[in-house]
Scaffold this active site. Sequence first.
Site, PDB file in Angstrom:
ATOM      1  N   TYR A  72       0.832  -1.211   0.000  1.00  0.00           N
ATOM      2  CA  TYR A  72       0.000   0.000   0.000  1.00  0.00           C
ATOM      3  C   TYR A  72       0.863   1.256   0.000  1.00  0.00           C
ATOM      4  O   TYR A  72       0.603   2.215  -0.731  1.00  0.00           O
ATOM      5  CB  TYR A  72      -0.933   0.006   1.219  1.00  0.00           C
ATOM      6  CG  TYR A  72      -1.963   1.101   1.135  1.00  0.00           C
ATOM      7  CD1 TYR A  72      -3.220   0.849   0.584  1.00  0.00           C
ATOM      8  CD2 TYR A  72      -1.683   2.398   1.571  1.00  0.00           C
ATOM      9  CE1 TYR A  72      -4.161   1.856   0.462  1.00  0.00           C
ATOM     10  CE2 TYR A  72      -2.623   3.412   1.458  1.00  0.00           C
ATOM     11  CZ  TYR A  72      -3.865   3.134   0.902  1.00  0.00           C
ATOM     12  OH  TYR A  72      -4.788   4.124   0.781  1.00  0.00           O
ATOM     13  N   PHE A 124      -5.339  21.220 -24.397  1.00  0.00           N
ATOM     14  CA  PHE A 124      -6.081  20.013 -24.738  1.00  0.00           C
ATOM     15  C   PHE A 124      -7.469  20.141 -24.102  1.00  0.00           C
ATOM     16  O   PHE A 124      -7.640  20.893 -23.145  1.00  0.00           O
ATOM     17  CB  PHE A 124      -5.318  18.796 -24.185  1.00  0.00           C
ATOM     18  CG  PHE A 124      -5.957  17.489 -24.522  1.00  0.00           C
ATOM     19  CD1 PHE A 124      -6.091  17.092 -25.846  1.00  0.00           C
ATOM     20  CD2 PHE A 124      -6.424  16.641 -23.522  1.00  0.00           C
ATOM     21  CE1 PHE A 124      -6.687  15.882 -26.156  1.00  0.00           C
ATOM     22  CE2 PHE A 124      -7.015  15.425 -23.836  1.00  0.00           C
ATOM     23  CZ  PHE A 124      -7.150  15.045 -25.151  1.00  0.00           C
ATOM     24  N   ASP A 125      -8.479  19.405 -24.636  1.00  0.00           N
ATOM     25  CA  ASP A 125      -9.855  19.621 -24.149  1.00  0.00           C
ATOM     26  C   ASP A 125     -10.035  19.333 -22.651  1.00  0.00           C
ATOM     27  O   ASP A 125     -10.729  20.059 -21.951  1.00  0.00           O
ATOM     28  CB  ASP A 125     -10.909  18.906 -25.009  1.00  0.00           C
ATOM     29  CG  ASP A 125     -10.708  17.398 -25.098  1.00  0.00           C
ATOM     30  OD1 ASP A 125      -9.766  16.878 -24.477  1.00  0.00           O
ATOM     31  OD2 ASP A 125     -11.501  16.740 -25.794  1.00  0.00           O
ATOM     32  N   ASP A 214       2.774  20.309 -20.380  1.00  0.00           N
ATOM     33  CA  ASP A 214       1.818  19.213 -20.540  1.00  0.00           C
ATOM     34  C   ASP A 214       2.503  18.258 -21.511  1.00  0.00           C
ATOM     35  O   ASP A 214       2.545  18.503 -22.714  1.00  0.00           O
ATOM     36  CB  ASP A 214       0.504  19.781 -21.097  1.00  0.00           C
ATOM     37  CG  ASP A 214      -0.560  18.699 -21.263  1.00  0.00           C
ATOM     38  OD1 ASP A 214      -0.255  17.515 -21.035  1.00  0.00           O
ATOM     39  OD2 ASP A 214      -1.697  19.053 -21.637  1.00  0.00           O
ATOM     40  N   ALA A 216       2.463  14.907 -22.563  1.00  0.00           N
ATOM     41  CA  ALA A 216       1.966  13.589 -23.007  1.00  0.00           C
ATOM     42  C   ALA A 216       2.841  13.000 -24.122  1.00  0.00           C
ATOM     43  O   ALA A 216       3.113  11.812 -24.144  1.00  0.00           O
ATOM     44  CB  ALA A 216       0.523  13.708 -23.489  1.00  0.00           C
ATOM     45  N   LYS A 257       0.161   8.028 -23.608  1.00  0.00           N
ATOM     46  CA  LYS A 257       0.768   8.358 -24.896  1.00  0.00           C
ATOM     47  C   LYS A 257       2.219   7.875 -24.872  1.00  0.00           C
ATOM     48  O   LYS A 257       2.447   6.682 -24.976  1.00  0.00           O
ATOM     49  CB  LYS A 257       0.667   9.861 -25.162  1.00  0.00           C
ATOM     50  CG  LYS A 257      -0.708  10.344 -25.615  1.00  0.00           C
ATOM     51  CD  LYS A 257      -1.745  10.343 -24.546  1.00  0.00           C
ATOM     52  CE  LYS A 257      -3.019  11.048 -24.936  1.00  0.00           C
ATOM     53  NZ  LYS A 257      -3.480  11.977 -23.907  1.00  0.00           N
ATOM     54  N   HIS A 449     -19.932  15.591 -28.578  1.00  0.00           N
ATOM     55  CA  HIS A 449     -19.535  14.604 -29.576  1.00  0.00           C
ATOM     56  C   HIS A 449     -19.569  13.171 -29.059  1.00  0.00           C
ATOM     57  O   HIS A 449     -19.799  12.249 -29.828  1.00  0.00           O
ATOM     58  CB  HIS A 449     -18.145  14.926 -30.139  1.00  0.00           C
ATOM     59  CG  HIS A 449     -17.112  15.225 -29.091  1.00  0.00           C
ATOM     60  ND1 HIS A 449     -17.119  16.391 -28.351  1.00  0.00           N
ATOM     61  CD2 HIS A 449     -16.063  14.498 -28.649  1.00  0.00           C
ATOM     62  CE1 HIS A 449     -16.091  16.368 -27.510  1.00  0.00           C
ATOM     63  NE2 HIS A 449     -15.437  15.239 -27.670  1.00  0.00           N
TER      64      HIS A 449
HETATM   65  C1  PLP Z   1      -4.385  12.893 -23.460  1.00  0.00           C
HETATM   66  C2  PLP Z   1      -3.964  14.212 -23.045  1.00  0.00           C
HETATM   67  C3  PLP Z   1      -4.321  14.745 -21.796  1.00  0.00           C
HETATM   68  C4  PLP Z   1      -5.264  14.025 -20.841  1.00  0.00           C
HETATM   69  O1  PLP Z   1      -4.791  12.794 -20.458  1.00  0.00           O
HETATM   70  P1  PLP Z   1      -5.738  11.543 -20.125  1.00  0.00           P
HETATM   71  O2  PLP Z   1      -4.759  10.486 -19.773  1.00  0.00           O
HETATM   72  O3  PLP Z   1      -6.565  11.256 -21.334  1.00  0.00           O
HETATM   73  O4  PLP Z   1      -6.583  11.935 -18.961  1.00  0.00           O
HETATM   74  C5  PLP Z   1      -3.834  15.990 -21.455  1.00  0.00           C
HETATM   75  N1  PLP Z   1      -3.065  16.698 -22.297  1.00  0.00           N
HETATM   76  C6  PLP Z   1      -2.695  16.223 -23.508  1.00  0.00           C
HETATM   77  C7  PLP Z   1      -1.816  17.040 -24.394  1.00  0.00           C
HETATM   78  C8  PLP Z   1      -3.145  14.987 -23.931  1.00  0.00           C
HETATM   79  O5  PLP Z   1      -2.807  14.538 -25.154  1.00  0.00           O
END
Ligand code: PLP
Length: 458
Positions: A72, A124-125, A214, A216, A257, A449
């Site tokens: 844990y 990102f969204d 950010d 990813a 990613k 969407h």
């Molecule tokens: C995918 C992504 C996120 C969000 O990550 P999740 O793992 O889907 O929650 C944030 N910023 C970027 C640039 C992304 O491509």
Amino acid sequence: MKNLPFEPFKIKAVEKIPVLTKERRIQAISDARYNPFRLKAREVTIDLLTDSGTGAMSDRQWSALLSGDESYAGSESFFRFEETVKKITGKKYLVPTHQGRSAEHLFFSALMKPGDLIPNNAHFDTTQANIESAGGRALNLPCAESRDLSSEDPFKGNIDPTALDKVLSDPANHVPVVLMTVTNNTGGGQPVSMANLRSVRALCDKYETPLYFDSARYAENCYFIKTREPGYADKSLIEIANEMFSLCNGALMSAKKDGFVNIGGWFATDDEKLFGRVRELMVVVEGFVTYGGLAGRDMDAMAVGLMEALDVSYMRQRVEQVGRLHAKLKKGGVPMINPSGGHAVYLDANAILPHMPVEHFRGWSLTNELYVRGGIRGVEIGSVMFMKQDPETGKITYPEKDLVRLAIPRRVYTDRHMDFVAETVIDLCGDATQIRGYKMTYAPKHLKHFIAEFEPVD
Ligand SMILES: *Cc1c(COP(=O)(O)O)cnc(C)c1O
């Protein structure tokens, strides 16, 4: 052999691909109310909906799962994972999270106040949603080159530094952090140059504002710096990653990613105080600070995956696979975002279906047609996703760009699959005038969407 002319891996396990007749695909998309998000995976032949969490893990990652320590608190898996992230980013403090958006949620909850402004090259969204739900304002400041889809500029993911300077110098704005998204997902998977990151760092120093990434697709971004930016050709990807992360105060990542895992993420920082606040929130929403919503084995798979993404032979295969698809489509006259980006190709539905009224959803129509013709699932990033309705007048406005993104999962499809995708798209563009549009019959208020319903127009 320095530049391998083939994939730098062989295949150990295979998964059968569903192949339906055209009649069954027509039935399936109708049953899905003409929304590809509502299709069952077993109805899709080549799934290019997203590159998030859809990659193939390596034999080393699968073996690492077995050495997962499920204690844990203070698990060995955490320390292996922490050591890896530190090797890449050099940041002092780290928490694992179950995916990218939970890192965003923790970060913005700990840092932001209502009314704050958060600039980015392009949010990102989920990032935008997390900022807005915490009462902040998300601001996109993409460079001018990114507006021209046909421009071949090598770093169209850059931020506009002059615009950023203006925002930071205005005393009316409270900006607790500047974000940079590498690569720029919303802007077409386009990379950000080291020079641009340096100029952002200089502005952040000038205005004493922290800078976060950010990250990813940080490894794809490093590969683009190596291959497109003067002075980096002889550097390794990890050297470039170290240099890049030395410019920020911290970073968040969706490891779904470039972490090569099906689930996972992290938040890292040099700011001890901020880290303290994140840890406090963390135990309430994600879990204890050394597992963060993950199993020990997930952290081990992530530790291995994060390093594999920095293997230049792998990354070359990845970026060149996307590039070959892009080149085939371009040769076939398909209008797209240029140049080829990191994880996807983006078709320009406005240029492919100019005869169709905008309110019949060009990108959406193209996505559905691609499924019916080839069982290929892409995703619309356009009118359905970004249309806005004025609450008073009811007037609807549509975004300037109407794109269809074909995202390529990592190590999953071969170039033969991509050839089939290219042929299907080229054929479809050849008789685009036959493609019919859609009307929306049901739409929820937010993120429509995902669950909206449609009917073809006659
Ligand atoms: C995918 C992504 C996120 C969000 O990550 P999740 O793992 O889907 O929650 C944030 N910023 C970027 C640039 C992304 O491509």
